[in-house]
Scaffold this motif. Structure first.
Motif, short mmCIF file in Angstrom:
data_model
loop_
_atom_site.label_atom_id
_atom_site.label_comp_id
_atom_site.label_asym_id
_atom_site.label_seq_id
_atom_site.Cartn_x
_atom_site.Cartn_y
_atom_site.Cartn_z
N GLN A 285 6.58 4.99 -8.63
CA GLN A 285 7.49 3.94 -9.09
C GLN A 285 8.22 3.29 -7.91
N MET A 288 5.90 0.92 -6.19
CA MET A 288 5.81 -0.35 -6.92
C MET A 288 7.00 -1.24 -6.58
N ASN A 292 7.01 -4.99 -4.97
CA ASN A 292 7.77 -6.11 -5.51
C ASN A 292 8.69 -6.73 -4.46
N ILE A 386 -0.85 0.47 -2.34
CA ILE A 386 -0.55 -0.15 -3.63
C ILE A 386 -1.02 -1.60 -3.55
N LEU A 388 -1.57 -5.27 -5.19
CA LEU A 388 -1.13 -6.19 -6.23
C LEU A 388 -1.55 -7.62 -5.88
N GLN A 406 4.00 -7.96 -12.42
CA GLN A 406 4.02 -6.55 -12.76
C GLN A 406 5.10 -5.84 -11.95
N THR A 407 5.97 -5.12 -12.64
CA THR A 407 7.02 -4.35 -11.98
C THR A 407 6.96 -2.86 -12.32
N ASP A 408 6.13 -2.51 -13.29
CA ASP A 408 5.94 -1.11 -13.68
C ASP A 408 4.45 -0.87 -13.92
N PHE A 409 4.03 0.35 -13.70
CA PHE A 409 2.64 0.72 -14.00
C PHE A 409 2.40 0.66 -15.51
#
Length: 413
Positions: A285, A288, A292, A386, A388, A406-409
């Motif tokens: 988390q 991620m 971001n 990671i 994205l 996307q901010t969470d899996f």
């Protein structure tokens, strides 16, 4: 969300794209011809060997050049453009004015006449050393064109690449209004693929997910913008392809669609929960959140008039200053997935990119914000990447995400 309900009937799609073409011919085309001081642009297409630009000029009722099609754009003194077609297909109207008189001349003779009547100083054609989009004129037709010009004592030709690049990358207000819905369809399909509707841990292979996506998109009556890929990042194993998905895996999807003449490109991530887990590990988390933050850095550094190389350098420097291990390899999207416009890094070249990286950012353009960060995951006792990618628009000097980023899996049980 039922994605099918958001796919327009073919008749409506055709009508929309025809409306957009008329607007583009009336607004973008004159502006870029004036900007680049090109008073005539000649595009020559042949059936089954289409110029990439020609395909963006066809109305919905036309899907090929039908032997030979010649389109001529002539800039007038009042900065309007005459859109002329040397062909007999009536479906070119009202987008183009037919000028060929088959009883009196062949198509090349008609082109010579049009050039003589307009007396252009420069004639732009689609030849380019650097941009595939702008290099669609075949050698045989280039040779034939030179013969026509020599016989009619017309001016020499020049590359139309700057006009062609702008034609492809600049979006109208109408297209920009519609693009978020296209991105949302892409996002919803990605989320559906990365769910228990498709993935059964211990049974489903990554290649099964790819096949599901391709079939799903085909069933919706649209198409992917490239062949999708699905892989996993597994503790102690790194990145794996063509494997059975199991609990503890991070699933990485790279996918896009082509719809209404516009392409998307996105990368999304899911986590497969272990039996005793309710969420992804805190380390993932946090990674991620770092990804971001890199997106925020890129948004902050997007500036009109900056080159792709300048933006790449600024973003990498700021990421390093904040302790982020980043790779950036963003690219334009639009008519194509890897579209016309400035490159912002390349995956295999984390440095200034000659020529394509030297193009500048313009308003009303769209990009795939593509990157990865590497971060140590305490629960795994290792550093992992990671990946994205988000579709964005640059409008009025500001970056907008075309779909909710996307901010969470996504979680799979």
């Amino acid at each position: 969300m039922n994605v099918r309900n958001n796919i327009l009937p073919l008749q409506v799609r055709d009508r929309m794209q025809d409306q957009w073409l008329q607007i583009r011919l009336a607004t973008i085309l004159p502006a870029i011809m004036v900007k680049h001081q090109m008073d005539m642009w000649v595009i020559i297409g042949r059936e089954y060997q289409e110029d990439p630009i020609m395909e963006t000029l066809f109305p919905a009722a036309i899907d090929s050049s039908r032997r030979l099609t010649i389109i001529v754009f002539a800039l007038n003194e009042d900065q309007t453009v005459d859109c002329l077609v040397i062909h007999t297909n009536p479906d070119f109207e009202p987008f183009y004015r037919p000028v060929w008189e088959p009883a009196k001349e062949d198509q090349w003779g008609c082109l010579a006449r049009i050039i003589s009547e307009n007396k252009p100083k420069y004639i732009g054609v689609n030849v380019s050393d650097h941009y595939s989009f702008c290099d669609g004129l075949t050698h045989s037709y280039f040779t034939k064109l030179l013969e026509v010009l020599e016989a009619s004592q017309a001016p020499a030709v020049m590359s139309a690449e700057r006009v062609a690049l702008d034609w492809l990358q600049l979006r109208t207000d109408e297209e920009l209004i519609a693009y978020p819905a296209i991105a949302a369809i892409t996002r919803n399909l990605a989320q559906e693929a990365l769910s228990n509707q498709v993935i059964h841990p211990g049974i489903t292979r990554t290649t099964d997910v790819v096949r599901w996506i391709r079939q799903r998109v085909n069933d919706l009556g649209i198409r992917t913008s490239f062949y999708p890929t699905v892989d996993v990042i597994r503790k102690g194993c790194g990145k794996l392809e063509d494997v059975v998905i199991v609990p503890g895996d991070v699933i990485h999807l790279d996918f896009g669609i082509h719809y209404l003449g516009l392409a998307t490109d996105t990368q999304q991530l899911a986590y497969v929960l272990k039996m005793n887990e309710l969420d992804a590990p805190i380390g993932l988390q946090n990674a991620m959140q770092t990804a971001n933050r890199l997106e925020d850095i890129m948004c902050e550094n997007f500036q009109e008039g900056q080159t792709g190389n300048e933006i790449f350098t600024a973003c990498i420097k700021q990421a390093e200053a904040e302790g982020i291990k980043a790779m950036i390899y963003s690219h334009p999207i639009g008519t194509h997935c890897h579209a016309a416009g400035p490159l912002i890094g390349l995956y295999d070249k984390q440095e200034a990119i000659p020529v394509k990286g030297e193009l500048t950012i313009q308003n009303n353009t769209c990009y795939a914000m593509e990157f990865n960060i590497r971060q140590y995951i305490p629960e795994w006792d290792e550093e992992i990447p990671i990946y994205l990618e988000e579709s964005i628009a640059f409008v009025d000097g500001k970056v907008y995400f075309l779909a909710k980023r996307q901010t969470d899996f996504y979680l799979i049980r």
